[in-house]
Design a protein around this motif. Structure first.
Motif, PDB file in Angstrom:
ATOM      1  N   ILE A 150       0.739  -1.201   0.107  1.00  0.00           N
ATOM      2  CA  ILE A 150      -0.012   0.100   0.025  1.00  0.00           C
ATOM      3  C   ILE A 150       1.068   1.132   0.037  1.00  0.00           C
ATOM      4  O   ILE A 150       0.650   2.187  -0.906  1.00  0.00           O
ATOM      5  CB  ILE A 150      -0.950   0.113   1.197  1.00  0.00           C
ATOM      6  N   PHE A 151       2.040   1.259   0.938  1.00  0.00           N
ATOM      7  CA  PHE A 151       2.544   2.685   1.221  1.00  0.00           C
ATOM      8  C   PHE A 151       3.522   2.862  -0.222  1.00  0.00           C
ATOM      9  O   PHE A 151       3.951   4.002  -0.195  1.00  0.00           O
ATOM     10  CB  PHE A 151       3.222   2.756   2.698  1.00  0.00           C
ATOM     11  N   SER A 152       4.054   1.562  -0.754  1.00  0.00           N
ATOM     12  CA  SER A 152       4.755   1.928  -1.954  1.00  0.00           C
ATOM     13  C   SER A 152       4.210   2.597  -3.018  1.00  0.00           C
ATOM     14  O   SER A 152       4.451   3.623  -3.809  1.00  0.00           O
ATOM     15  CB  SER A 152       5.455   0.390  -2.400  1.00  0.00           C
ATOM     16  N   VAL A 153       2.852   2.302  -3.357  1.00  0.00           N
ATOM     17  CA  VAL A 153       2.000   3.349  -4.105  1.00  0.00           C
ATOM     18  C   VAL A 153       1.597   4.404  -3.872  1.00  0.00           C
ATOM     19  O   VAL A 153       1.577   5.484  -4.576  1.00  0.00           O
ATOM     20  CB  VAL A 153       0.641   2.280  -4.191  1.00  0.00           C
ATOM     21  N   LEU A 154       1.495   4.682  -2.283  1.00  0.00           N
ATOM     22  CA  LEU A 154       1.125   6.016  -1.697  1.00  0.00           C
ATOM     23  C   LEU A 154       2.261   6.878  -1.963  1.00  0.00           C
ATOM     24  O   LEU A 154       2.228   8.073  -2.133  1.00  0.00           O
ATOM     25  CB  LEU A 154       0.769   5.881  -0.266  1.00  0.00           C
ATOM     26  N   GLY A 155       3.712   6.347  -1.824  1.00  0.00           N
ATOM     27  CA  GLY A 155       4.765   7.176  -1.947  1.00  0.00           C
ATOM     28  C   GLY A 155       4.868   7.653  -3.621  1.00  0.00           C
ATOM     29  O   GLY A 155       5.240   8.505  -3.713  1.00  0.00           O
ATOM     30  N   TYR A 156       4.401   6.755  -4.388  1.00  0.00           N
ATOM     31  CA  TYR A 156       4.385   7.167  -5.842  1.00  0.00           C
ATOM     32  C   TYR A 156       3.328   8.229  -6.028  1.00  0.00           C
ATOM     33  O   TYR A 156       3.866   9.231  -6.853  1.00  0.00           O
ATOM     34  CB  TYR A 156       4.010   5.517  -6.784  1.00  0.00           C
ATOM     35  N   MET A 157       2.273   8.041  -5.336  1.00  0.00           N
ATOM     36  CA  MET A 157       1.375   9.153  -5.630  1.00  0.00           C
ATOM     37  C   MET A 157       1.756  10.483  -5.173  1.00  0.00           C
ATOM     38  O   MET A 157       1.713  11.549  -5.444  1.00  0.00           O
ATOM     39  CB  MET A 157       0.036   8.858  -4.787  1.00  0.00           C
ATOM     40  N   SER A 158       2.605  10.346  -3.737  1.00  0.00           N
ATOM     41  CA  SER A 158       3.112  11.634  -3.199  1.00  0.00           C
ATOM     42  C   SER A 158       4.172  12.232  -4.297  1.00  0.00           C
ATOM     43  O   SER A 158       4.014  13.402  -4.447  1.00  0.00           O
ATOM     44  CB  SER A 158       3.768  11.283  -2.180  1.00  0.00           C
ATOM     45  N   GLN A 159       4.883  11.526  -4.914  1.00  0.00           N
ATOM     46  CA  GLN A 159       6.092  12.050  -5.931  1.00  0.00           C
ATOM     47  C   GLN A 159       5.240  12.680  -6.960  1.00  0.00           C
ATOM     48  O   GLN A 159       5.758  13.522  -7.581  1.00  0.00           O
ATOM     49  CB  GLN A 159       7.038  11.084  -6.028  1.00  0.00           C
ATOM     50  N   LYS A 160       4.250  11.982  -7.623  1.00  0.00           N
ATOM     51  CA  LYS A 160       3.580  12.165  -8.991  1.00  0.00           C
ATOM     52  C   LYS A 160       2.802  13.508  -8.484  1.00  0.00           C
ATOM     53  O   LYS A 160       3.015  14.299  -9.613  1.00  0.00           O
ATOM     54  CB  LYS A 160       2.801  11.125  -9.200  1.00  0.00           C
ATOM     55  N   GLY A 166     -11.577   5.565   3.075  1.00  0.00           N
ATOM     56  CA  GLY A 166     -10.769   6.543   2.384  1.00  0.00           C
ATOM     57  C   GLY A 166      -9.662   5.868   1.447  1.00  0.00           C
ATOM     58  O   GLY A 166      -9.172   6.148   0.608  1.00  0.00           O
ATOM     59  N   LEU A 167      -8.954   4.826   2.117  1.00  0.00           N
ATOM     60  CA  LEU A 167      -7.880   4.408   1.458  1.00  0.00           C
ATOM     61  C   LEU A 167      -8.479   3.334   0.110  1.00  0.00           C
ATOM     62  O   LEU A 167      -7.849   3.382  -0.846  1.00  0.00           O
ATOM     63  CB  LEU A 167      -7.166   3.286   2.356  1.00  0.00           C
ATOM     64  N   VAL A 168      -9.441   2.481   0.465  1.00  0.00           N
ATOM     65  CA  VAL A 168      -9.875   1.539  -0.774  1.00  0.00           C
ATOM     66  C   VAL A 168     -10.482   2.156  -1.646  1.00  0.00           C
ATOM     67  O   VAL A 168     -10.317   1.811  -2.809  1.00  0.00           O
ATOM     68  CB  VAL A 168     -10.527   0.487   0.341  1.00  0.00           C
ATOM     69  N   PHE A 169     -11.542   3.458  -1.078  1.00  0.00           N
ATOM     70  CA  PHE A 169     -12.258   3.703  -2.418  1.00  0.00           C
ATOM     71  C   PHE A 169     -12.100   5.284  -2.693  1.00  0.00           C
ATOM     72  O   PHE A 169     -12.654   5.728  -3.644  1.00  0.00           O
ATOM     73  CB  PHE A 169     -13.754   3.547  -1.855  1.00  0.00           C
ATOM     74  N   ILE A 170     -10.879   5.634  -2.098  1.00  0.00           N
ATOM     75  CA  ILE A 170     -10.485   7.175  -2.536  1.00  0.00           C
ATOM     76  C   ILE A 170      -9.058   7.168  -3.085  1.00  0.00           C
ATOM     77  O   ILE A 170      -8.914   7.438  -4.173  1.00  0.00           O
ATOM     78  CB  ILE A 170     -10.791   8.171  -1.497  1.00  0.00           C
ATOM     79  N   VAL A 171      -8.191   6.771  -2.101  1.00  0.00           N
ATOM     80  CA  VAL A 171      -6.755   6.754  -2.248  1.00  0.00           C
ATOM     81  C   VAL A 171      -6.310   5.789  -3.348  1.00  0.00           C
ATOM     82  O   VAL A 171      -5.648   6.128  -4.447  1.00  0.00           O
ATOM     83  CB  VAL A 171      -6.048   6.520  -1.175  1.00  0.00           C
ATOM     84  N   TYR A 172      -6.527   4.503  -3.407  1.00  0.00           N
ATOM     85  CA  TYR A 172      -6.079   3.685  -4.203  1.00  0.00           C
ATOM     86  C   TYR A 172      -6.863   3.601  -5.483  1.00  0.00           C
ATOM     87  O   TYR A 172      -6.096   3.717  -6.516  1.00  0.00           O
ATOM     88  CB  TYR A 172      -6.302   2.035  -3.781  1.00  0.00           C
ATOM     89  N   PRO A 173      -7.974   3.908  -5.642  1.00  0.00           N
ATOM     90  CA  PRO A 173      -8.731   4.259  -7.150  1.00  0.00           C
ATOM     91  C   PRO A 173      -7.930   5.587  -7.790  1.00  0.00           C
ATOM     92  O   PRO A 173      -7.678   5.630  -8.870  1.00  0.00           O
ATOM     93  CB  PRO A 173     -10.082   4.608  -6.678  1.00  0.00           C
TER      94      PRO A 173
END
Length: 594
Positions: free
Chosen positions: A326-336, A350-357
């Motif tokens: 999960i946090f590897s993808v969130l780190g990518y989002m942060s940089q992007k 919030g994680l399953v239906f907002i952040v990850y989509p």
């Protein structure tokens, strides 16, 4: 050989209860079915959306100190207690307590009520996930654009939006992802008092989820065990794929650092310890009767003690690994996006239906990754759901074996339970459904009710039935006694830790709010406390009923009703021996699970 023939013929005869014929109680087809079913029940959405966030929020690597402490003092001892109790008595979540301590049979009823409430609310998350899954099969992900009928004029596509503002705010931001969640999926109303219309797409997805659960359970432990081969293994394949993909993304190490960076100063905050304790109870499915039910289908000499350790380590290990995914993808989002990772780290829906989509829209082939993710979410949730349903059916069948097991009555009763739960669950797919769902989650499936159940269970086994006696029972099953630490946890540590946690929860009690801003009306809080108390009240009610129908003085009634109803393993041992003899008669080997 003549004795073996007699036993073979005896094994083929149905058991008799009065004038009714009762089918033999089922067993797992193999040890794999038991392990996979328990793993499926334990490893659910909480491992994906709750543990990684709590670890990041509460000191990163330092969070493992209170987490492991609660695991050793509460999680593993109660896990062993429930699994061994089910295997020893060969009964589900209600009848097992009638066997060992009839006075506290109400614990079984309380656990089944909690499971029933939880199954009505938990499955709604699967309905949401199905809608997202079906939406993934389109030329362009609908939450990745602002060209849809549900979008507002202020809609923003965040893929090209670079700002330091907290754009993941659920209620204030107007990103395309949030608008899809709030306006397309939920069409959320202004409050619980504005019930609104039923979302017909969600109602059909909810119906699909209940149909799948029904057919996973309708043939009892046989169908449950077979279904677990797929529902409990495929999510791990998907999690591994997401884990490997996440590690290859730019910014992944940045996200993992946020996830694990130790902050020992956070250990001075009591809330960190509370979060660790509630996560153990939340993710290990203890005090709900599910583990007792699953253990009751084991053969008498199965090494449930060793299995419990393996399953506990597997559960916590999955939570830990999912954090990397999960946090590897969130780190990518942060940089992007050019925002701090704290702006995108969310817990719960919030994680399953907002952040990850939102995250999958940044990946190549977003439809593929979206379908993979929501397939994983559905399968993680579906096996937890049907195991809870199996627990309810097992408890009812144990109480009324001759009435339920005849003909197709079990299937019809299961259909009625599913149908009633579906109709009641339609309230949670209305425009105010998410407000109702939070009441169930806050008051029923976590908090004081579960802690009280843990205290009662450990005190009954440790002090009334006897910790030493129960250790001897386990030795009779597996050939050796548990560690002394486990016994002392049942006697002292677990009830003290749970009592302290309960006191802290009550002292720190604050009224529930939705998204930190919406305040529920007074009657909604009353409904919540009614749901919480309707399960726990079964314990004193059953005690009073047992004492009222007893004979003798009050002390004699207390003493009599606190004694085990009978020697529980006698029938289990006889049936295990007969089953082994029958197998030998047919030319096989003794395949008792070791």
């Amino acid at each position: 050989m003549r004795m073996a023939d007699s036993l073979c013929r005896l094994r083929c005869l149905p058991a008799q209860t009065g004038s009714q014929t009762v089918k033999e109680r089922g067993k797992w087809g193999s040890k794999k079915e038991f392990i996979l079913s328990v793993a499926g029940a334990l490893i659910g959405l909480g491992n994906i959306w709750r543990f990684p966030y709590l670890c990041y929020k509460n000191g990163g690597g330092a969070f493992f100190v209170p987490y492991i402490l609660f695991l050793v003092t509460c999680g593993i001892p109660l896990f062993i207690l429930e699994t061994a109790l089910g295997q020893y008595t060969s009964r589900g979540g209600i009848m097992c307590w009638r066997k060992v301590c009839p006075l506290f049979e109400g614990i079984g009823y309380a656990s089944q009520i909690i499971i029933f409430y939880g199954s009505i609310s938990y499955i709604v998350i699967l309905a949401w996930a199905f809608l997202y899954l079906f939406s993934s099969f389109s030329g362009e992900l609908p939450w990745a654009t602002c060209n849809n009928t549900w979008n507002t004029d202020s809609c923003v596509v965040l893929n090209n939006y670079n700002a330091t503002a907290n754009w993941t705010s659920l209620m204030n931001a107007s990103s395309s992802v949030i608008e899809f969640w709030q306006r397309r999926v939920l069409n959320i109303s202004t409050g619980i008092e504005a019930l609104g219309n039923i979302r017909w797409e969600l109602s059909l997805c909810l119906l699909l989820a209940w149909i799948i659960c029904y057919f996973c359970v309708w043939k009892g432990v046989k169908s449950t065990g077979k279904a677990s081969y797929f529902t409990a293994t495929f999510p791990f394949i998907m999690l591994a794929v997401l884990f490997l993909r996440g590690l290859t993304l730019p910014g992944a190490l940045h996200g993992i650092k946020y996830y694990l960076y130790p902050n020992p100063a956070r250990l001075a905050d009591p809330q960190v310890w509370m979060d660790a304790g509630t996560q153990i109870f939340y993710s290990y499915a203890i005090c709900l009767g599910c583990l007792t039910t699953l253990g009751s289908y084991n053969k008498y000499n199965n090494n449930c003690y060793r299995d419990s350790f393996y399953l506990c380590l597997f559960n916590s290990g999955t939570s830990f690994i999912s954090g990397f995914a999960i946090f590897s993808v969130l780190g990518y989002m942060s940089q992007k996006q050019g925002v701090d990772i704290s702006a995108v780290a969310e817990s719960g829906p919030g994680l399953v239906f907002i952040v990850y989509p939102q995250a999958v829209t940044l990946l190549p082939w977003p439809q593929f990754w979206s379908a993979c993710f929501f397939t994983m979410i559905i399968l993680l949730g579906i096996d937890s759901q049907f195991v809870g349903l199996e627990s309810i059916m097992t408890s009812l069948t144990d109480i009324y074996p001759s009435q339920i097991q005849r003909g197709c009555r079990r299937e019809l009763l299961l259909m009625l339970i599913c149908a009633f739960s579906y109709v009641f669950g339609l309230l949670m797919v209305s425009e105010a459904g998410v407000y109702i769902l939070q009441i169930f989650d806050h008051y029923v499936c976590s908090g004081p009710a579960i802690l009280l159940m843990a205290i009662f269970q450990s005190v009954i086994i440790g002090w009334i039935y006897g910790a030493e006696r129960f250790c001897n029972n386990i030795e009779d099953m597996i050939g050796y006694k548990p560690l002394s630490l486990i016994k002392y946890c049942w006697l002292y540590v677990t009830p003290l830790v749970c009592s302290g946690t309960l006191v802290f929860l009550l002292l720190k009690y604050t009224p529930m709010r939705f998204n930190k801003s919406y305040v529920y009306p007074w009657w909604a809080y009353c409904i919540g406390w009614f749901l919480a108390s309707s399960s726990i009240i079964m314990i004193p009610v059953t005690m009073i009923w047992k004492l009222a129908k007893g004979k003798g003085t009050l002390w004699q009634r207390l003493k009599t009703s606190s004694l085990p109803a009978e020697d529980p393993p006698v029938m289990a041992k006889e049936m295990s021996s007969i089953s082994a003899t029958l197998h030998v008669c047919r030319g096989g080997k003794n395949d008792n699970i070791q």
